[in-house]
Design an enzyme around this catalytic site. Sequence first.
Site, PDB file in Angstrom:
ATOM      1  N   GLY A 127      18.303  10.547   9.113  1.00 33.66           N
ATOM      2  CA  GLY A 127      18.782  10.443  10.489  1.00 33.66           C
ATOM      3  C   GLY A 127      18.604  11.718  11.294  1.00 33.66           C
ATOM      4  N   GLN A 128      17.880  12.704  10.749  1.00 34.88           N
ATOM      5  CA  GLN A 128      17.671  13.978  11.435  1.00 34.88           C
ATOM      6  C   GLN A 128      16.214  14.184  11.831  1.00 34.88           C
ATOM      7  OE1 GLN A 128      19.436  17.158   9.082  1.00 34.88           O
ATOM      8  NE2 GLN A 128      21.009  15.765   8.366  1.00 34.88           N
ATOM      9  N   GLY A 129      15.398  13.148  11.665  1.00 30.80           N
ATOM     10  CA  GLY A 129      13.988  13.230  12.039  1.00 30.80           C
ATOM     11  C   GLY A 129      13.083  13.781  10.956  1.00 30.80           C
ATOM     12  N   LEU A 130      13.623  14.065   9.775  1.00 30.94           N
ATOM     13  CA  LEU A 130      12.806  14.656   8.718  1.00 30.94           C
ATOM     14  C   LEU A 130      11.835  13.649   8.103  1.00 30.94           C
ATOM     15  CD1 LEU A 130      15.440  16.961   7.019  1.00 30.94           C
ATOM     16  CD2 LEU A 130      13.672  17.563   8.683  1.00 30.94           C
ATOM     17  N   ASP A 155       9.989  -1.486   2.147  1.00 32.56           N
ATOM     18  CA  ASP A 155      11.112  -2.402   1.988  1.00 32.56           C
ATOM     19  C   ASP A 155      11.517  -2.904   3.372  1.00 32.56           C
ATOM     20  OD1 ASP A 155      11.305  -2.133  -0.791  1.00 32.56           O
ATOM     21  OD2 ASP A 155      12.614  -0.376  -0.622  1.00 32.56           O
ATOM     22  N   TYR A 162       8.651   2.593  10.114  1.00 32.03           N
ATOM     23  CA  TYR A 162       7.192   2.724  10.061  1.00 32.03           C
ATOM     24  C   TYR A 162       6.531   2.162  11.319  1.00 32.03           C
ATOM     25  CZ  TYR A 162       7.894   4.227   5.292  1.00 32.03           C
ATOM     26  OH  TYR A 162       8.299   4.915   4.191  1.00 32.03           O
TER      27      TYR A 162
END
Length: 182
Positions: A127-130, A155, A162
């Site tokens: 949730g941090q863009g990583l 999944d 994606y």
Amino acid sequence: MGFWKSLFSALDTPVAAPSSVPADDPLAGYGPQAVEITPAIAANQRLILSTRRDIDLQELEALCDAVGWSRRPVRRVRRALDNSFLVVSLWEQLAQQRRLIGFARATSDHAFNATIWDVVINPSFQGQGLGRVLMEYVIAQLQQAEIPNITLFADPHVVDFYRRLGFVLDPEGIKGMFWYPS
């Protein structure tokens, strides 16, 4: 051919990765292709992308455990890494401590096609863009190798992630097929 040409229309030019670090930098231990992600989340934290393949397999399995993946035989994981076209790991460096927080790899025919596998980010860093940074780096590396067609398996709960990166679900009615031993 429209599918393959449009698959990454949003990423026609390679994603710019941060510049490589000089050999005398502490990041040199992460390999010659190591790059630092800026800004880091905390003041004394460094986030580093590395293409080194000598990853501690127990640490990789612990990362996979953290997201609930099934355990795999370590010797086969090592073989998968050794036979991958690209291996990218994401590390958190705090003072002298480093920890694996993300991972992805790709297989390829070295000319036309690549498939991305095993994309994982530690849940405490999600949730941090990583995940986006990791995937954009993998895609940029594949584009730099002039591999135009990139596929992956996802999944259902991560398909939207994606899609936001430009991947298309079943383009032009193309369906994947699988063969399993009976």
